[in-house]
Structure formats: C-alpha cells, structure tokens
Design a protein around this motif. Structure first.
Motif, PDB file in Angstrom:
ATOM      1  N   ASP A  97       0.942  -1.207   0.105  1.00 25.06           N
ATOM      2  CA  ASP A  97       0.144   0.097  -0.097  1.00 25.06           C
ATOM      3  C   ASP A  97       0.724   1.236   0.133  1.00 25.06           C
ATOM      4  O   ASP A  97       0.470   2.510   0.135  1.00 25.06           O
ATOM      5  CB  ASP A  97      -1.068   0.116   0.973  1.00 25.06           C
ATOM      6  N   PHE A  98       2.272   1.058   0.021  1.00 24.93           N
ATOM      7  CA  PHE A  98       2.983   2.313  -0.245  1.00 24.93           C
ATOM      8  C   PHE A  98       3.188   2.568  -1.371  1.00 24.93           C
ATOM      9  O   PHE A  98       3.863   1.881  -2.277  1.00 24.93           O
ATOM     10  CB  PHE A  98       4.269   2.018   0.747  1.00 24.93           C
ATOM     11  N   ARG A  99       3.032   4.036  -1.762  1.00 25.79           N
ATOM     12  CA  ARG A  99       3.301   4.631  -3.133  1.00 25.79           C
ATOM     13  C   ARG A  99       4.532   5.640  -2.943  1.00 25.79           C
ATOM     14  O   ARG A  99       4.698   6.366  -2.103  1.00 25.79           O
ATOM     15  CB  ARG A  99       2.192   5.336  -3.724  1.00 25.79           C
ATOM     16  N   LEU A 100       5.084   5.844  -4.047  1.00 24.36           N
ATOM     17  CA  LEU A 100       6.253   6.597  -4.080  1.00 24.36           C
ATOM     18  C   LEU A 100       5.669   8.184  -4.393  1.00 24.36           C
ATOM     19  O   LEU A 100       4.845   8.338  -5.612  1.00 24.36           O
ATOM     20  CB  LEU A 100       7.311   6.302  -5.497  1.00 24.36           C
ATOM     21  N   ARG A 101       6.136   9.028  -3.617  1.00 22.64           N
ATOM     22  CA  ARG A 101       5.546  10.469  -3.908  1.00 22.64           C
ATOM     23  C   ARG A 101       6.655  11.432  -4.030  1.00 22.64           C
ATOM     24  O   ARG A 101       6.247  12.641  -4.393  1.00 22.64           O
ATOM     25  CB  ARG A 101       4.626  10.867  -2.626  1.00 22.64           C
ATOM     26  N   GLU A 102       7.818  11.015  -3.921  1.00 24.97           N
ATOM     27  CA  GLU A 102       9.029  11.766  -4.136  1.00 24.97           C
ATOM     28  C   GLU A 102      10.056  11.060  -4.491  1.00 24.97           C
ATOM     29  O   GLU A 102      10.049   9.628  -4.375  1.00 24.97           O
ATOM     30  CB  GLU A 102       9.269  12.694  -2.860  1.00 24.97           C
ATOM     31  N   PRO A 103      11.314  11.410  -4.964  1.00 27.15           N
ATOM     32  CA  PRO A 103      12.619  10.600  -5.219  1.00 27.15           C
ATOM     33  C   PRO A 103      12.931  10.055  -3.686  1.00 27.15           C
ATOM     34  O   PRO A 103      12.900  10.841  -2.936  1.00 27.15           O
ATOM     35  CB  PRO A 103      13.425  11.507  -5.761  1.00 27.15           C
TER      36      PRO A 103
ATOM     37  N   PRO B 281      -0.354  -8.994  -2.855  1.00 29.23           N
ATOM     38  CA  PRO B 281      -0.639  -7.960  -3.507  1.00 29.23           C
ATOM     39  C   PRO B 281      -1.702  -6.974  -2.483  1.00 29.23           C
ATOM     40  O   PRO B 281      -2.591  -7.716  -1.846  1.00 29.23           O
ATOM     41  CB  PRO B 281      -1.508  -8.149  -4.847  1.00 29.23           C
ATOM     42  N   SER B 282      -1.894  -5.751  -2.755  1.00 25.51           N
ATOM     43  CA  SER B 282      -2.863  -5.188  -1.878  1.00 25.51           C
ATOM     44  C   SER B 282      -4.335  -5.299  -2.312  1.00 25.51           C
ATOM     45  O   SER B 282      -4.532  -5.738  -3.539  1.00 25.51           O
ATOM     46  CB  SER B 282      -2.713  -3.523  -1.906  1.00 25.51           C
TER      47      SER B 282
ATOM     48  N   GLY C 203       4.469 -14.749  -1.839  1.00 24.71           N
ATOM     49  CA  GLY C 203       3.772 -13.342  -2.020  1.00 24.71           C
ATOM     50  C   GLY C 203       2.638 -13.510  -3.000  1.00 24.71           C
ATOM     51  O   GLY C 203       1.858 -12.542  -3.546  1.00 24.71           O
ATOM     52  N   VAL C 204       2.201 -14.888  -3.243  1.00 21.71           N
ATOM     53  CA  VAL C 204       1.003 -15.184  -4.329  1.00 21.71           C
ATOM     54  C   VAL C 204       0.065 -15.920  -3.527  1.00 21.71           C
ATOM     55  O   VAL C 204       0.397 -16.867  -2.982  1.00 21.71           O
ATOM     56  CB  VAL C 204       1.623 -15.799  -5.579  1.00 21.71           C
ATOM     57  N   ALA C 205      -1.168 -15.792  -3.761  1.00 16.50           N
ATOM     58  CA  ALA C 205      -2.273 -16.132  -3.137  1.00 16.50           C
ATOM     59  C   ALA C 205      -2.323 -17.779  -3.223  1.00 16.50           C
ATOM     60  O   ALA C 205      -2.741 -18.433  -2.546  1.00 16.50           O
ATOM     61  CB  ALA C 205      -3.738 -15.563  -3.532  1.00 16.50           C
TER      62      ALA C 205
END
Ligand SMILES: [Zn+2]
Ligand SMILES: [Zn+2]
Length: 346
Positions: A51-57, A265-266, A240-242
């Motif tokens: 659930d963590f998205r990149l928002r800056e370098p 996956p989220s 990490g796969v269902a």
C-alpha cells in the motif's frame, strides 16, 4: 558520491549525491554492499510496494553493510573503521505495539528506504549514509561484509520461523524459493526442522533452495511432481502469491500453523479460507523483524552455506542492470550492489 535513487516507476538512477553529515546521535557509514530486495524491485517496476506509493524521489535500500566513518554529537558505537551491519528499523518506542514488545509492527516506525511515510525515509544505497548510531551492529568474528549483507533478509526469515513456533523435528513446507524463501529454508533447518520441502515455478530457484538446505524441492506448477508431500506440520508462504497461500492451507495438517511472509498484492486475495475453520489452522502474518538481527549475524558467521545465495555483486553505477538481474530469478538469487569507489580497489 554515488547513490541509487528511484524517481518514479521505471526511473532508477545512479546519481551523484551530497555526502551527509551525522547529527546528534547519528553515525556516518561508508557503505560497501547493499542487497537488492523484492521491495526495491517493486518500487522500481510498480512505483510502490503493497500500500506504499512513491511520492518523491527516494534513495532505495535497507540491506546495507559497511564501515564506520564518524559520529555526530553525543553519539558513540563501534570504533571508527569497524565493519558493521545496519539495522534498518527505528521503532517509535511509545506506541501500543512498541509497548507490547512487537516493535516490528510499530505504527510509527522509520525504515530505511521506505515510502510508508511522507517525507519518505531515505535508504542506504549510497556510498555514505547517516543512520542512528544505536542501529549499528559490529560483525561477529569471521563474518565478512559480503555474507553479512544477508543479515536483513535473514532476519526476516528468522522472524517468520519464530512466528511458526517450535519446528524441531517438524516437516516444514516453504512456498516460493526466491532469496527470502531460501533463507527461510536455512532458518528452518537451523531451528531444527526435520524435513524441509520447498516449492517454486523455476528450476533455478529450486537449485538455490537445495543449496540452502531443502530436503525436497517441488515444481509448484506440476501436480504430478513426486516431491509433493501429502501433509506437512507447518508451512511458510514466501512467494507473495495467493496460490502459494492456498497450497499451504491445503497441505498443512489439522491444527497446524501457516505463516504468511510473502507480501500479497494490496486488496483482496483468493484462497481457501474455509480450511482455516474446518481444520483449525493458525494463519499468522510475519512482517520484518526486531531482535532477530543479532541472531542473523551469529548464524551468518557460523554458516558458509549462505555464500551460495549471493549470486552476483554489481558496481552501483550499473544499478539498473543489477536490478534487472535481481528481477530475473532464472539468473539470480540475492544480488548485491557494490559501493566501493573504484580507486579503493586493492
Ligand atoms: Zn529486504
Ligand atoms: Zn512504536
């Protein structure tokens, strides 16, 4: 100095960064190796992880080892020049989870190279990094920096094994034989597991699992593979796969434990949840680690088998090809970035 910075999905750059100065309580470390982790690959390929998205370098990397350069005001630790591994987590120490002794799930932690909070916590893939001095761990005698670079992922594996409970004499299934799955295999054997079966889609991954100590390896996509156990005592899902979780639930015995370690996956995941009820299976999550870091360093010092899991060491200026190599599991297990400046080579 060179660092490895993610600017957005698919935009990874080895670029010049200013050398940081350690502040109060901090240490400056000259990084030698940084292990490329599945989460680093997720930031690169998908612009986020879970659930963590990149928002800056963000400077990537949380699996780093090197030598102590200097300390800021009031900071102390291993003497300058000592080879150290860096514990990547700074739990808050005051939230309910920290108070409960579950610092690995601290709700306000700072983790090197993670976009979980904003501003992001910059990571350790740089020739020199500043970290809290108390997160430095000197390497035990006999442990070299290259093998020590596995300390962080091995800690993750040791934590999953701890979550699984007593494994002595048990048959343990590990689904997914990437670097983490292979380290779970080794950690389970070290914890006294009687038999470890590892599964993966790729024959190359299964070769690494065997090298890590798996007694039986199975092609996950081949139902007729003779290696499939009819039943296991405990399972650790590391793909990490269902579908891997589903396999674990179907093969663990009644009343057994399944540890979900791979990051699913989220959103929602399909698996046979009814079995959790009718077989009274204990389904447990495992996330990061805490005190297992010290245990990992001791185990690495004692076990040369881990050298076989480092499949390549690539100079930081070729970071993108290192990431491509790490993402191709038919050609790699753990890939390390090398931050030593060319002038330093003996
Ligand atoms: Zn990692
Ligand atoms: Zn906390």
């Amino acid at each position: 100095m060179l660092g490895c910075v993610i600017h957005g999905q698919g935009d990874l750059r080895a670029e010049e960064l200013p050398v940081p100065t350690p502040g109060p309580g901090q240490a400056l470390v000259a990084v030698r190796y940084g292990g490329v982790c599945g989460s680093d690959l997720h930031y690169w390929r998908h612009g986020g992880v879970g659930d963590f998205r990149l928002r800056e370098p963000m400077v990537l990397g949380h699996e780093v080892v090197g030598t102590v350069v200097s300390y800021g005001d009031g900071a102390s630790g291993p003497v300058v020049g000592t080879a150290v591994a860096v514990h990547p987590a700074t739990p808050c120490g005051v939230c309910p989870e920290c108070a409960d002794g579950r610092r690995n799930v601290c709700r306000d932690t700072r983790y090197l190279g993670s976009a979980a909070r904003f501003p992001h916590v910059q990571g350790g893939f740089a020739a020199q990094v500043v970290v809290p001095a108390e997160q430095l761990r000197p390497l035990p005698t006999g442990l070299e920096l290259r093998r020590a670079a596995l300390a962080e992922p091995l800690s993750v594996a040791l934590h999953a094994v701890r979550r699984a409970g007593d494994l002595r004499g048990r048959h343990v299934l590990v689904t997914g034989a990437g670097p983490i799955g292979c380290l779970v295999v080794a950690a389970a054997k070290a914890a006294g597991a009687g038999h470890v079966t590892a599964t993966d889609l790729l024959p190359e991954a299964l070769r690494y699992a065997s090298a890590a100590g798996a007694d039986t390896v199975v092609r996950a996509d081949d139902p007729s593979d003779a290696g499939w156990p009819s039943e296991v005592d405990t399972a650790v899902e590391a793909s990490g796969v269902a579908a891997g979780l589903d396999t674990c639930l179907r093969l663990v015995r009644r009343g057994g434990v399944v540890v979900q370690l791979g990051m699913l996956p989220s959103g929602q995941s399909p698996f046979a949840g009814n079995l959790v009820v009718s077989r009274e299976i204990e389904l447990r999550g495992a996330f990061r680690f805490d005190g297992e870091f010290d245990e990992a360093l001791e185990l690495l010092a004692a076990e040369p088998v881990f050298d076989g899991l480092v499949s390549a060491v690539v100079p930081v200026r070729e970071a993108e090809s290192a990431f491509a190599l790490a993402a191709d599991r038919s050609r790699s297990c753990k890939v390390l970035l090398d931050f030593e400046s060319p002038g330093h080579h003996a």
